[in-house]
Enzyme design. Structure first.
Site, PDB file in Angstrom:
ATOM      1  CD  GLU A 136      -2.739  -1.365  -0.064  1.00  0.00           C
ATOM      2  OE1 GLU A 136      -2.859  -0.413  -0.860  1.00  0.00           O
ATOM      3  OE2 GLU A 136      -3.213  -2.500  -0.301  1.00  0.00           O
TER       4      GLU A 136
ATOM      5  CG  ASP B  36       1.989  -7.445  -5.524  1.00  0.00           C
ATOM      6  OD1 ASP B  36       1.387  -7.021  -4.522  1.00  0.00           O
ATOM      7  OD2 ASP B  36       1.455  -8.176  -6.392  1.00  0.00           O
TER       8      ASP B  36
HETATM    9 ZN   LIG Z   1      -2.783  -2.475  -4.613  1.00  0.00          ZN
END
Ligand SMILES: [Zn+2]
Length: 636
Positions: free
Chosen positions: A484, A547
């Site tokens: 995030e 990621d």
């Molecule tokens: Zn995301």
């Protein structure tokens, strides 16, 4: 927090970890897991979400039996929940719904449309454009008006004219015919033909999912007169009537659509009226009874592969949650989320931000100037964990007439919500509001607020548990938190500043360098095979960058809190959080519409970028998980 028992630690001995980490960790579970009939998939996120739903449905069933609920908002939510469960009462809404859509029969030309437009908008009819207020991406302290294209029947423009798309449209048409016949609407064939024709013409001018994924390109300010000249109705009058005064500009999210709007509509009002009638009926008919909910689920089930509709309690809970999510999230958080866990997670978040800063300070491909701005973005990032202290103001307005049918209540609530949202246009944005409620099993970065939200419900195993090892928590929630934070620096986030505004804070050279790295990430994922279908590297690039940054920063944080960490545990839990079993229809659908890559590659492709992964498991050339050093991509 309860442990998640469905994804137990049994490795699959049919594959070597060195060849396929994901299947080694999750294969055994996937082999035996059964996808519930009402779901398109099971595992990981979905199991947790299901668990929270079951818990809350029990809570609602118990609350329903109480004579008095002290919390006024919760009491309204429970009343709505009970309304959904009363199938006989729901049936009373049919005549009101039929009355609503019969008005569309009179729209045969532009003049009639123009004179009724305000009414149609205020009463939640399906219009040939979408319109409303949203946060201004160039000044996140303010709201702006946005006009955009409407949704299509198929999930993406690329599906039109394909065999798969035609088969789905066939299912849609036969479902609509059944519904139209059942409610007694004549000329169903003609209505359906016009609907499909309008939708097909729309599909040629609206954005594809790949185009929407580049969300900075959705910000196109037009002055009102210019936007007005592209429409066949008076935008200025409409805005005056709705908002009392004109803003300086309107944001056009899909310019190609607006350029072609007049052509779409000219001489096609009867087609539009059929399309709007069918879509308005379809989106509301499920409220009328369980029988209609079942009839109207045929198309969505064909898309997802689900075999049955959700049971009525789950449906009632979800519909209630659609309107009262923050009320439910606070109730859930207060009862099921501990202070100890909250403190622990806050320390993990700070640790992750620290790692990010540390990595930025040592970055070798950015200039000092750009690094300083990036660190400012981290220093000002707002962290929201668990659930908000109080519900947002908008909920106070959500009062409905209890003696009405469910359908009429939903209409009432939608109207209140849209009026409230429009009333914000000339007001200041409140940055303390949450975009996800506490009972949501998910997490997010909001670029307009430069904030990250981790609702109470995601803070469970395998993501996070006080009973798990530190390594497992960093391989789970640590990577999610890092993910995030990374959205602040993905291909979209990188174009927005610490205040949440679109603003280029990079030197040209640095940005070019970043774009080269972005290209590498697109290339790494583009065309990967998933059971005969291909991953779209461009559509998924922002999530893949996130990621990548998530694993990088979580690994670094873990090294700091536990220098002798067992990285095997870290990577195994990282693979475990992506554990999922999907129906083939759903898997294929997601490859076209989802900005997230498939879980299999989020685990298997991403770990190959990290030297630590090779060291932890002694991966060598010849192993299928091996990627030559020069092909490994690390961005942040
Ligand atoms: Zn995301």
């Amino acid at each position: 927090m309860s442990e998640n028992n469905s994804v137990k630690h049994k490795f699959n001995d049919k594959v070597r970890l060195e060849d396929d980490l994901y299947s080694y960790v999750n294969g055994k579970w996937i082999e035996s897991a059964v996808i519930p009939d009402d779901l398109p998939c099971t595992g990981g996120f979905i199991d947790l979400s299901d668990g929270v739903e079951k818990l809350m449905i029990d809570e609602f069933d118990n609350l329903s039996k109480q004579n008095k609920i002290d919390d006024e908002l919760l009491s309204r939510a429970v009343k709505l929940y009970k309304k959904v469960l009363d199938d006989e009462d729901r049936k009373k809404g049919l005549s009101a719904l039929l009355d609503k859509i019969s008005l569309l029969d009179d729209i045969k030309d532009n003049a009639y449309f123009r004179s009724h437009l305000y009414y149609l908008y205020d009463n939640n009819y399906v219009l040939p454009f979408s319109f409303g207020t949203s946060i201004d991406s160039k000044d996140a302290t303010k709201y702006c008006l946005t006009i955009s294209s409407p949704s299509l029947i198929l999930p993406d423009t690329t599906m039109y004219g394909t065999d798969g798309g035609n088969a789905l449209l066939g299912i849609y048409k036969s479902m609509i015919k059944t519904i139209l016949d059942k409610v007694g609407i004549k000329d169903s064939d003609d209505l359906i033909a016009k609907t499909i024709s309008f939708d097909e013409r729309l599909s040629k001018i609206v954005k594809s999912n790949e185009e929407w994924a580049d969300y900075i390109k959705s910000y196109n300010p037009y002055d009102i007169s210019k936007a007005c000249s592209l429409l066949d109705w008076n935008l200025k009058d409409f805005i005056y009537a709705r908002f009392g005064r004109l803003p300086e500009q309107i944001i056009v999210a899909d310019p190609r659509f607006l350029d072609n709007y007049k052509e779409l509509m000219e001489g096609h009002y009867e087609e539009f009226s059929a399309w709007s009638k069918v879509l308005t009926l379809y989106s509301n008919i499920g409220y009328i009874s369980e029988e209609f909910r079942e009839l109207s689920s045929v198309y969505s089930n064909a898309l997802s592969g689900a075999k049955a509709i959700t049971n009525i309690n789950k449906y009632a809970y979800r519909l209630t949650n659609r309107f009262y999510s923050e009320v439910i999230g606070i109730y859930y958080g207060k009862k099921y989320f501990g202070e100890e866990a909250k403190k622990d997670v806050i320390s993990i978040v700070h640790n992750l931000i620290e790692s990010y800063k540390h990595r930025l300070s040592n970055n070798t491909w950015l200039s000092k100037e750009t690094i300083k701005k990036a660190i400012l973005k981290l220093d000002t990032m707002i962290i929201k964990i668990g659930y908000p202290d109080k519900v947002e103001d908008s909920y106070k307005h959500l009062v409905f007439s209890e003696d009405k049918s469910l359908y009429e209540i939903i209409e009432e609530l939608l109207k209140i919500r849209s009026q409230y949202s429009d009333s914000l246009l000339f007001k200041e944005v409140d940055h303390s509001q949450w975009v996800m409620s506490g009972n949501t099993v998910n997490a997010c970065y909001n670029p307009s607020f430069n904030d990250i939200t981790f609702p109470a419900a995601i803070l469970q195993a395998p993501f996070y548990s006080l009973k798990q090892s530190v390594e497992e928590n960093y391989g789970g929630i640590g990577c999610v938190i890092g993910h995030e934070i990374s959205h602040a620096f993905d291909n979209n986030g990188a174009q927005m500043d610490e205040k949440g505004n679109i603003n280029n804070w990079w030197t040209k050279e640095d940005y070019d360098h970043f774009q080269e790295k972005t290209e590498l990430m697109i290339k790494e994922f583009d065309g990967l095979d998933l059971n005969g279908n291909k991953v779209n590297g461009k559509l998924t690039v922002s999530e893949n960058i996130a990621d990548n940054g998530g694993v990088t920063s979580s690994l670094e944080s873990l090294h700091r809190v536990k220098p002798d960490a067992d990285l095997k545990l870290f990577f195994i839990n990282y693979a475990r959080i992506w554990c999922v079993k999907q129906r083939p229809e759903y898997e294929k659908l997601l490859l076209t519409v989802d900005v997230h890559g498939p879980a299999y590659y989020r685990a298997n492709m991403q770990v190959r970028n990290f030297d630590e992964f090779y060291e932890a498991f002694n991966i060598k050339e010849g192993d299928k998980m091996f990627l030559p050093k020069e092909q490994r991509v690390i961005i942040w």
